[in-house]
Design an enzyme around this catalytic site. Structure first.
Site, PDB file in Angstrom:
ATOM      1  N   ARG A 103       0.863  -1.186   0.000  1.00 11.60           N
ATOM      2  CA  ARG A 103       0.000   0.000   0.000  1.00 11.60           C
ATOM      3  C   ARG A 103       0.892   1.226   0.000  1.00 11.60           C
ATOM      4  O   ARG A 103       2.070   1.151   0.351  1.00 11.60           O
ATOM      5  CB  ARG A 103      -0.906   0.031   1.233  1.00 11.60           C
ATOM      6  CG  ARG A 103      -0.190   0.177   2.563  1.00 11.60           C
ATOM      7  CD  ARG A 103      -1.144   0.654   3.645  1.00 11.60           C
ATOM      8  NE  ARG A 103      -0.594   0.609   4.989  1.00 11.60           N
ATOM      9  CZ  ARG A 103       0.153   1.566   5.546  1.00 11.60           C
ATOM     10  NH1 ARG A 103       0.521   2.635   4.853  1.00 11.60           N
ATOM     11  NH2 ARG A 103       0.569   1.441   6.795  1.00 11.60           N
ATOM     12  N   ASN A 105       2.242   4.756   1.517  1.00  9.82           N
ATOM     13  CA  ASN A 105       2.392   5.333   2.853  1.00  9.82           C
ATOM     14  C   ASN A 105       2.452   6.851   2.670  1.00  9.82           C
ATOM     15  O   ASN A 105       1.672   7.389   1.892  1.00  9.82           O
ATOM     16  CB  ASN A 105       3.599   4.707   3.572  1.00  9.82           C
ATOM     17  CG  ASN A 105       3.518   4.918   5.067  1.00  9.82           C
ATOM     18  OD1 ASN A 105       2.416   4.848   5.630  1.00  9.82           O
ATOM     19  ND2 ASN A 105       4.616   5.199   5.712  1.00  9.82           N
ATOM     20  N   GLU A 123       1.834  -3.893   7.080  1.00  7.19           N
ATOM     21  CA  GLU A 123       2.452  -4.350   8.334  1.00  7.19           C
ATOM     22  C   GLU A 123       1.586  -5.420   9.004  1.00  7.19           C
ATOM     23  O   GLU A 123       0.356  -5.350   8.934  1.00  7.19           O
ATOM     24  CB  GLU A 123       2.612  -3.164   9.292  1.00  7.19           C
ATOM     25  CG  GLU A 123       3.591  -2.113   8.802  1.00  7.19           C
ATOM     26  CD  GLU A 123       3.539  -0.845   9.637  1.00  7.19           C
ATOM     27  OE1 GLU A 123       2.417  -0.361   9.896  1.00  7.19           O
ATOM     28  OE2 GLU A 123       4.604  -0.354  10.025  1.00  7.19           O
ATOM     29  N   ASP A 206       9.681   9.179  11.165  1.00  8.42           N
ATOM     30  CA  ASP A 206       8.422   8.973  10.452  1.00  8.42           C
ATOM     31  C   ASP A 206       8.136  10.197   9.576  1.00  8.42           C
ATOM     32  O   ASP A 206       8.890  10.470   8.648  1.00  8.42           O
ATOM     33  CB  ASP A 206       7.323   8.643  11.488  1.00  8.42           C
ATOM     34  CG  ASP A 206       6.098   8.002  10.886  1.00  8.42           C
ATOM     35  OD1 ASP A 206       5.807   8.257   9.715  1.00  8.42           O
ATOM     36  OD2 ASP A 206       5.393   7.244  11.585  1.00  8.42           O
TER      37      ASP A 206
HETATM   38  O1  LIG Z   1       2.505   5.918   9.651  1.00  6.01           O
HETATM   39  C1  LIG Z   1       3.352   5.342   8.974  1.00  6.01           C
HETATM   40  O2  LIG Z   1       4.208   5.901   8.356  1.00  6.01           O
HETATM   41  C2  LIG Z   1       3.240   3.853   8.926  1.00  6.01           C
HETATM   42  O3  LIG Z   1       2.172   3.577   8.069  1.00  6.01           O
HETATM   43  C3  LIG Z   1       2.977   3.347  10.319  1.00  6.01           C
HETATM   44  O4  LIG Z   1       2.607   2.032  10.309  1.00  6.01           O
HETATM   45  C4  LIG Z   1       4.063   3.622  11.330  1.00  6.01           C
HETATM   46  O5  LIG Z   1       4.425   4.962  11.331  1.00  6.01           O
HETATM   47  C5  LIG Z   1       5.268   2.736  11.251  1.00  6.01           C
HETATM   48  O6  LIG Z   1       4.945   1.461  11.748  1.00  6.01           O
HETATM   49  C6  LIG Z   1       6.441   3.246  12.018  1.00  6.01           C
HETATM   50  O7  LIG Z   1       7.586   2.957  11.376  1.00  6.01           O
HETATM   51 ZN   LIG Z   2       4.467   7.976   8.365  1.00  7.94          ZN
END
Ligand SMILES: O=C(O)[C@H](O)[C@@H](O)[C@H](O)[C@H](O)CO
Ligand SMILES: [Zn+2]
Length: 301
Positions: A103, A105, A123, A206
């Site tokens: 998917r 992100n 995940e 992130d």
């Molecule tokens: O938000 C995101 O970027 C991912 O989709 C999330 O699942 C979490 O942030 C990730 O697990 C942390 O690394």
């Molecule tokens: Zn993120």
């Protein structure tokens, strides 16, 4: 000398499973954001404090403004146009067609109006996934897609330098904030290098945004903080801790983009964590940082 008095408050207890992609929409005095696994795009009106929510048919990982009205969003493995009034979505392009477990992100629009977003394997738990399945793409204004590279673990934060000559990017499991030379005319990137390696207690990088001074703000997942980095010296300039561990992304907004909004997640917290962090999954506002951000760029297609 006047000290800026910083204040951190939870302005919305939304209980997001994984809040992400905060974007300030000046025209409506609102914050847009998504809840990825809940498949929701949300819009919080900062004046009325009301929230509108639109549910999609697949995980929605980022949202951005669209110059011609409405929004664009990454939904599953599709770039979509979103009409807020009738809640309809139109597919503009699809990526990773042969990777059924992937998917999109995080995503963000570049200063020329291209929508950049990367993919990842889904995940099984936070940060637990099949590695190197993701790629970075951009959707051009004519709706064609270009792929930049593959072998990405968790495609995440992205932004551009104030002079538009550098593209900053985070692949979370590299624990690094990277930079590329950026050609705004063509949308091409080159010369990848690391500008900051996260320290252990900072956990997982992130979402990310830039401020008017060209410094980077990175939300640290599991680190309960946003950090301010100088990409030129590679030094951390500031740490702002929040009362929630799973901070996922940040953007500037509010009056003159002087406030910072931070999203976070509930997924991955056990029952004790949820009791200790009742505001997990909420939207946080930080005032008094003493530095402003810049308006988000709208998608021009
Ligand atoms: O938000 C995101 O970027 C991912 O989709 C999330 O699942 C979490 O942030 C990730 O697990 C942390 O690394
Ligand atoms: Zn993120």
């Amino acid at each position: 000398m006047t000290m800026s008095s910083m204040k951190i408050e939870c302005v919305l207890r939304e209980n997001c499973r994984c809040g992400e992609s905060p974007v300030w929409e000046e025209a409506s005095n609102s914050l847009l954001f998504v809840d990825i696994p809940a498949k929701k795009v949300c819009r919080w009106d900062s004046l009325s404090k009301q929230v509108q929510r639109v549910t999609m048919d697949a995980p929605v990982s980022s949202v951005a403004l669209r110059q011609s009205g409405g929004y664009v969003a990454t939904v599953g493995t599709k770039f979509c146009a979103l009409n807020w009034e009738d809640q309809s979505a139109v597919v503009l392009a699809t990526v990773d067609k042969e990777k059924k477990n992937n998917r999109f992100n995080d995503g963000k629009v570049d200063p020329a109006g291209r929508y950049f977003a990367g993919t990842m394997a889904e995940e099984t738990a936070p940060a637990v996934l099949e590695r190197r399945q993701g790629s970075l793409y951009s959707l051009f204004p004519d709706h064609h897609v270009e792929k930049y590279f593959d072998q990405v673990d968790i495609s995440n934060g992205l932004d551009w330098s104030m002079d538009h000559k550098i593209f900053y990017y985070i692949d979370s499991l590299s624990y690094s904030v990277d930079a590329f030379d950026y050609d705004l005319q063509t949308g091409k990137i080159s010369n990848r290098r690391s500008v900051y390696k996260l320290e252990k207690e900072e956990q997982i990088p992130d979402g990310m945004c830039i401020d008017v001074e060209g410094k980077l703000w990175v939300a640290c997942y599991n680190g309960g903080r946003v950090i301010r980095l100088d990409p030129e010296t590679g030094k951390r300039l500031q740490t702002v801790k929040l009362p929630v561990d799973k901070t996922t992304s940040c953007c500037f907004g509010g009056k003159d983009y002087s406030e910072m909004y931070v999203t976070c997640a509930r997924d991955g917290l056990d029952s004790k964590g949820l009791l200790q962090q009742p505001e997990a999954g909420g939207i946080f506002k930080i005032t008094g940082l003493g530095v402003k951000g810049i308006p988000p760029y709208p998608y021009t297609g």
